[in-house]
Motif scaffolding. Sequence first.
Motif, mmCIF file in Angstrom:
data_model
loop_
_atom_site.group_PDB
_atom_site.id
_atom_site.type_symbol
_atom_site.label_atom_id
_atom_site.label_comp_id
_atom_site.label_asym_id
_atom_site.label_seq_id
_atom_site.Cartn_x
_atom_site.Cartn_y
_atom_site.Cartn_z
ATOM 1 N N TYR A 51 -32.016 -15.316 38.339
ATOM 2 C CA TYR A 51 -33.330 -14.672 38.330
ATOM 3 C C TYR A 51 -34.300 -15.406 37.419
ATOM 4 N N MET A 52 -33.797 -16.010 36.372
ATOM 5 C CA MET A 52 -34.673 -16.803 35.499
ATOM 6 C C MET A 52 -35.290 -17.962 36.280
ATOM 7 N N ALA A 53 -34.468 -18.639 37.087
ATOM 8 C CA ALA A 53 -34.967 -19.743 37.909
ATOM 9 C C ALA A 53 -35.941 -19.230 38.970
ATOM 10 N N MET A 54 -35.677 -18.061 39.515
ATOM 11 C CA MET A 54 -36.561 -17.490 40.522
ATOM 12 C C MET A 54 -37.923 -17.156 39.916
ATOM 13 N N ARG A 55 -37.938 -16.600 38.718
ATOM 14 C CA ARG A 55 -39.215 -16.298 38.051
ATOM 15 C C ARG A 55 -40.032 -17.568 37.869
ATOM 16 N N GLN A 56 -39.363 -18.653 37.559
ATOM 17 C CA GLN A 56 -40.064 -19.907 37.308
ATOM 18 C C GLN A 56 -40.595 -20.540 38.588
ATOM 19 N N HIS A 57 -39.756 -20.593 39.639
ATOM 20 C CA HIS A 57 -40.109 -21.376 40.818
ATOM 21 C C HIS A 57 -40.741 -20.561 41.947
ATOM 22 N N VAL A 58 -40.539 -19.254 41.952
ATOM 23 C CA VAL A 58 -41.144 -18.410 42.994
ATOM 24 C C VAL A 58 -42.365 -17.684 42.453
ATOM 25 N N TYR A 59 -42.208 -17.023 41.304
ATOM 26 C CA TYR A 59 -43.315 -16.262 40.727
ATOM 27 C C TYR A 59 -44.232 -17.120 39.861
ATOM 28 N N LYS A 60 -43.824 -18.403 39.642
ATOM 29 C CA LYS A 60 -44.624 -19.334 38.848
ATOM 30 C C LYS A 60 -44.877 -18.794 37.437
ATOM 31 N N THR A 61 -43.873 -18.129 36.891
ATOM 32 C CA THR A 61 -43.965 -17.614 35.528
ATOM 33 C C THR A 61 -43.619 -18.724 34.539
ATOM 34 N N ARG A 62 -44.421 -18.853 33.513
ATOM 35 C CA ARG A 62 -44.117 -19.851 32.494
ATOM 36 C C ARG A 62 -42.924 -19.375 31.662
ATOM 37 N N ILE A 63 -41.891 -20.179 31.604
ATOM 38 C CA ILE A 63 -40.692 -19.859 30.829
ATOM 39 C C ILE A 63 -40.759 -20.674 29.538
ATOM 40 N N ASN A 64 -40.928 -19.990 28.425
ATOM 41 C CA ASN A 64 -41.173 -20.677 27.163
ATOM 42 C C ASN A 64 -39.917 -20.819 26.307
ATOM 43 N N VAL A 65 -38.764 -20.829 26.940
ATOM 44 C CA VAL A 65 -37.518 -21.042 26.207
ATOM 45 C C VAL A 65 -36.726 -22.132 26.923
ATOM 46 N N ASP A 66 -35.886 -22.821 26.170
ATOM 47 C CA ASP A 66 -35.025 -23.830 26.766
ATOM 48 C C ASP A 66 -33.969 -23.162 27.634
ATOM 49 N N PHE A 67 -33.829 -23.652 28.864
ATOM 50 C CA PHE A 67 -32.944 -22.987 29.828
ATOM 51 C C PHE A 67 -31.511 -22.897 29.321
ATOM 52 N N MET A 68 -30.938 -23.999 28.870
ATOM 53 C CA MET A 68 -29.537 -23.995 28.478
ATOM 54 C C MET A 68 -29.309 -23.224 27.181
ATOM 55 N N THR A 69 -30.299 -23.202 26.291
ATOM 56 C CA THR A 69 -30.181 -22.359 25.091
ATOM 57 C C THR A 69 -30.105 -20.895 25.499
ATOM 58 N N HIS A 70 -30.933 -20.530 26.472
ATOM 59 C CA HIS A 70 -30.924 -19.152 26.970
ATOM 60 C C HIS A 70 -29.601 -18.838 27.669
ATOM 61 N N LEU A 81 -18.153 -21.891 30.891
ATOM 62 C CA LEU A 81 -19.263 -21.280 31.629
ATOM 63 C C LEU A 81 -20.572 -22.017 31.373
ATOM 64 N N ILE A 82 -20.816 -22.385 30.138
ATOM 65 C CA ILE A 82 -22.042 -23.108 29.820
ATOM 66 C C ILE A 82 -22.046 -24.463 30.520
ATOM 67 N N HIS A 83 -20.906 -25.138 30.523
ATOM 68 C CA HIS A 83 -20.802 -26.429 31.220
ATOM 69 C C HIS A 83 -21.045 -26.257 32.709
ATOM 70 N N PHE A 84 -20.475 -25.201 33.298
ATOM 71 C CA PHE A 84 -20.677 -24.955 34.726
ATOM 72 C C PHE A 84 -22.156 -24.757 35.030
ATOM 73 N N TYR A 85 -22.842 -23.919 34.245
ATOM 74 C CA TYR A 85 -24.239 -23.625 34.554
ATOM 75 C C TYR A 85 -25.153 -24.817 34.288
ATOM 76 N N ARG A 86 -24.751 -25.709 33.425
ATOM 77 C CA ARG A 86 -25.525 -26.937 33.272
ATOM 78 C C ARG A 86 -25.457 -27.755 34.569
ATOM 79 N N GLN A 87 -24.264 -27.899 35.121
ATOM 80 C CA GLN A 87 -24.111 -28.662 36.357
ATOM 81 C C GLN A 87 -24.716 -27.921 37.552
ATOM 82 N N TYR A 88 -24.440 -26.635 37.647
ATOM 83 C CA TYR A 88 -24.904 -25.849 38.784
ATOM 84 C C TYR A 88 -26.426 -25.791 38.832
ATOM 85 N N SER A 89 -27.057 -25.589 37.681
ATOM 86 C CA SER A 89 -28.512 -25.481 37.656
ATOM 87 C C SER A 89 -29.174 -26.801 37.999
ATOM 88 N N GLU A 90 -28.578 -27.916 37.581
ATOM 89 C CA GLU A 90 -29.144 -29.226 37.903
ATOM 90 C C GLU A 90 -29.108 -29.479 39.413
#
Length: 232
Positions: A165-184, A85-94
Amino acid sequence: MRLAPANRERQIIDGAIAYFSEAGFSGQTRELSKRLGVTQPLLYRYFASKQALIERVYQTVFEGRWNPAWIPPLQDRSVPLRERLIHFYRQYSEATYRPDWIRIYMHAGLSDPTLNRRYIQLVRRELMPVYCRELRHACGLPDTDAEVTEQEIEFVWSLHGGIFYMAMRQHVYKTRINVDFMTHVALVVDNFLAGAQTTFPRLLATFAPDALGAAGAAAPARKRKTATAASR
């Protein structure tokens, strides 16, 4: 500037992706043409209508970035499901969790949800049944041919939607995400799988007893017998 037809078409598509991600699909082709430095008649020479251009944007941004090669590694049971799952989300998110993809997806949902429904159906058809079957196996449940149920799909979609939703907060709501995406993502996957060990077998016992084999099929009969005895 004169461009070869293929290069001009690519310029229009790339420009439309950038423009619609900013202005939404209500944006006018007149403004798009101005930004591209071309005339509207030239734009319509390549795309007969605004809807035809939107369709190509959808095919490029959504269908074009979906990779069927993501699925076989998810089914490789020699690797723990957590790592898959982690490998999938690394590829999918990129491929997808980019500003243009996220913003176009949200604009489409507000103006023409048909495009979103098509992409959701793609995810539901190609990804969700694989998730469900691999989760059954990871929870120590028998491998059966029982059809994946809507309840199972909604259960695993909670993981997929939460990460989106994490990606949406970052790119739509312009919320600063202060954690590493893949760690999360790794923590979210851990939390999901830990809870699924308890909850998913119970879900199957209620909504998909056939997926539990003979023991699951017998469970409804035991419940009916207990209920009959209690009523006497």
